[in-house]
Every structure is written in C-alpha cells, then in structure tokens.
Design a protein around this motif. Structure first.
Motif, mmCIF file in Angstrom:
data_model
loop_
_atom_site.group_PDB
_atom_site.id
_atom_site.type_symbol
_atom_site.label_atom_id
_atom_site.label_comp_id
_atom_site.label_asym_id
_atom_site.label_seq_id
_atom_site.Cartn_x
_atom_site.Cartn_y
_atom_site.Cartn_z
ATOM 1 N N ALA A 71 -33.051 45.588 11.941
ATOM 2 C CA ALA A 71 -33.336 46.550 10.878
ATOM 3 C C ALA A 71 -34.752 47.064 11.074
ATOM 4 N N VAL A 72 -34.977 48.302 10.636
ATOM 5 C CA VAL A 72 -36.302 48.898 10.700
ATOM 6 C C VAL A 72 -36.692 49.235 9.265
ATOM 7 N N ARG A 73 -37.890 48.719 8.855
ATOM 8 C CA ARG A 73 -38.298 48.888 7.456
ATOM 9 C C ARG A 73 -39.735 49.392 7.361
ATOM 10 N N ARG A 74 -40.012 50.044 6.266
ATOM 11 C CA ARG A 74 -41.355 50.500 5.959
ATOM 12 C C ARG A 74 -42.211 49.284 5.586
ATOM 13 N N VAL A 75 -43.448 49.247 6.050
ATOM 14 C CA VAL A 75 -44.343 48.124 5.759
ATOM 15 C C VAL A 75 -44.956 48.274 4.367
ATOM 16 N N ARG A 76 -45.397 49.481 4.035
ATOM 17 C CA ARG A 76 -46.019 49.701 2.718
ATOM 18 C C ARG A 76 -45.007 49.417 1.616
ATOM 19 N N GLY A 77 -45.459 48.735 0.587
ATOM 20 C CA GLY A 77 -44.581 48.386 -0.531
ATOM 21 C C GLY A 77 -43.963 47.010 -0.395
ATOM 22 N N ASP A 78 -44.091 46.376 0.753
ATOM 23 C CA ASP A 78 -43.579 45.017 0.962
ATOM 24 C C ASP A 78 -44.788 44.112 1.225
ATOM 25 N N ALA A 85 -49.013 42.934 8.807
ATOM 26 C CA ALA A 85 -49.613 44.092 9.472
ATOM 27 C C ALA A 85 -51.129 43.996 9.465
ATOM 28 N N GLY A 86 -51.697 43.556 8.373
ATOM 29 C CA GLY A 86 -53.154 43.478 8.272
ATOM 30 C C GLY A 86 -53.758 44.811 7.892
ATOM 31 N N GLU A 87 -55.009 44.749 7.468
ATOM 32 C CA GLU A 87 -55.697 45.952 6.999
ATOM 33 C C GLU A 87 -55.885 46.985 8.102
ATOM 34 N N GLY A 88 -56.061 46.536 9.328
ATOM 35 C CA GLY A 88 -56.300 47.469 10.432
ATOM 36 C C GLY A 88 -55.163 48.448 10.636
ATOM 37 N N LEU A 89 -53.932 47.977 10.573
ATOM 38 C CA LEU A 89 -52.776 48.861 10.783
ATOM 39 C C LEU A 89 -52.468 49.695 9.542
ATOM 40 N N LEU A 90 -52.941 49.266 8.372
ATOM 41 C CA LEU A 90 -52.650 50.002 7.144
ATOM 42 C C LEU A 90 -53.771 50.958 6.748
ATOM 43 N N ALA A 91 -54.850 50.988 7.515
ATOM 44 C CA ALA A 91 -55.992 51.846 7.189
ATOM 45 C C ALA A 91 -55.662 53.313 7.448
ATOM 46 N N ASP A 92 -56.406 54.197 6.758
ATOM 47 C CA ASP A 92 -56.325 55.647 6.994
ATOM 48 C C ASP A 92 -54.908 56.197 6.869
ATOM 49 N N ARG A 93 -54.207 55.789 5.846
ATOM 50 C CA ARG A 93 -52.854 56.313 5.573
ATOM 51 C C ARG A 93 -51.853 56.060 6.688
ATOM 52 N N ALA A 94 -52.132 55.114 7.532
ATOM 53 C CA ALA A 94 -51.193 54.808 8.618
ATOM 54 C C ALA A 94 -49.884 54.308 8.023
ATOM 55 N N GLU A 95 -48.799 54.601 8.702
ATOM 56 C CA GLU A 95 -47.468 54.183 8.244
ATOM 57 C C GLU A 95 -46.760 53.371 9.330
ATOM 58 N N PRO A 96 -47.217 52.139 9.569
ATOM 59 C CA PRO A 96 -46.501 51.306 10.539
ATOM 60 C C PRO A 96 -45.138 50.909 9.979
ATOM 61 N N VAL A 97 -44.245 50.527 10.874
ATOM 62 C CA VAL A 97 -42.933 50.034 10.443
ATOM 63 C C VAL A 97 -42.731 48.632 10.993
ATOM 64 N N ALA A 98 -41.812 47.924 10.385
ATOM 65 C CA ALA A 98 -41.462 46.574 10.835
ATOM 66 C C ALA A 98 -40.075 46.626 11.451
#
Length: 179
Positions: A71-78, A85-98
């Motif tokens: 499954a592929v999921r959004r990181v933000r909100g979880d 993910a850590g703060e580095g991947l979530l900085a500057d409105r980044a949208e990493p996925v899991a």
C-alpha cells in the motif's frame, strides 16, 4: 657489575633446552605421513544453505521474504509515519509517502545486525522500518517519487543476503495508487 657468560656449558644448556622443547612438541614418528595417506585433504567448496535432516530449512537459514500486500499512503496526518519520516523529510511543505508492505509470514528475529529492506524496481529508496513482525515501511521523499515508473515492482530482502532472501513473487503498484 654484571658478567656475561660465554662458556660452553651455557651454550650447551641452551641447546639442550631447545631440543627438549622441540622434541616435546613433535608427534610420533610417521604419524603425519599416516594421516596424510589415510585422509586426503578436503576440497574447498562455497558455503551453501544448510537444511535439517527432515528437509526443512533450519531456523537460521536465509529464506525468501514473501509478500502479502503493498500500500502507498500519505505521511502527513499519520503520527506514526510522520515520526518515521522525521522533520527533515516533512520540512518546507514536502509531501513524502510511505510504501507499506505486509509479509506473508512473520519476519522472525529483528534484533540482529542485518535488516529486511524494501526494494522498489530493484532499488532501495531509503531505510526500512519494521513496526511489527509482518509489516515493513519505507518513507519515500518527493524527489524519489519522481523516479517511480508507471508500474512499480516491490520486493523485500535481508541486507547482506539479498540473493537468498529476495521475494520470489514481487508485488506491483502503479502511479494511480500514489496519494
């Protein structure tokens, strides 16, 4: 004042101790020749996976990690995924996925130096987390998401034993599954 002994007696005594020491270490005469003729040297062979007498794999033998789902999921909100993910991947409105993989069987001992890793199209996209015995997660940055293809194959393998442990049947996900 010290004196140095250079008498013949000192040299003979040293020679006698050396001979005695060497004689004590020697085996019986001819025993090495007997061993060599009775037992030829073993040939060097590469290590192979060991199996128990019943034909089943021993608990320590590497085996493929078969997969049940991806499954592929959004990181933000979880909160759990955001912590991974850590703060580095979530900085500057980044949208990493899991990318989350469920294994067909429990992974076993996760307290060892090697770890199971998720591979997408044969490439490790980051460190894999193992939140439970049958669940693996890799957080993929936005820049790595751009590298994904229209259809992607996911496998899992233990680091250091990839050829023996890589999933035999990869799972697939396509771009439409990306959040």
């Amino acid at each position: 004042m010290s004196t140095t002994s250079s008498s013949r007696a000192s040299r003979l005594l040293a020679l006698a101790f050396t001979c005695a020491a060497l004689t004590g270490c020697a085996e019986e005469p001819g025993s090495m020749a007997d061993k060599a003729s009775n037992n030829p040297p073993a040939e060097a062979t590469p290590a192979r996976l060991q199996t128990s007498p019943g034909g089943t794999s021993s608990p320590e033998a590497p085996r493929p990690v078969e997969l049940r789902s991806v499954a592929v999921r959004r990181v933000r909100g979880d909160s759990e995924l955001a912590r991974m993910a850590g703060e580095g991947l979530l900085a500057d409105r980044a949208e990493p996925v899991a990318i989350e993989v469920r294994t067909a069987e429990p992974l076993g001992n996760l307290e060892r130096s090697a770890s199971p890793e998720i591979y997408v199209n044969g490439v490790r996209l980051g460190d894999t987390w193992a939140p439970s015995q049958d669940r693996l997660v890799v957080i993929v940055s936005e820049s790595d998401l751009k590298k994904l293809q229209d259809v992607n194959e996911v496998t899992v393998a233990w680091l250091g034993a990839e050829p023996q442990t890589r999933s035999r049947t990869p799972l697939r996900f396509d771009r439409s599954m990306l959040p």
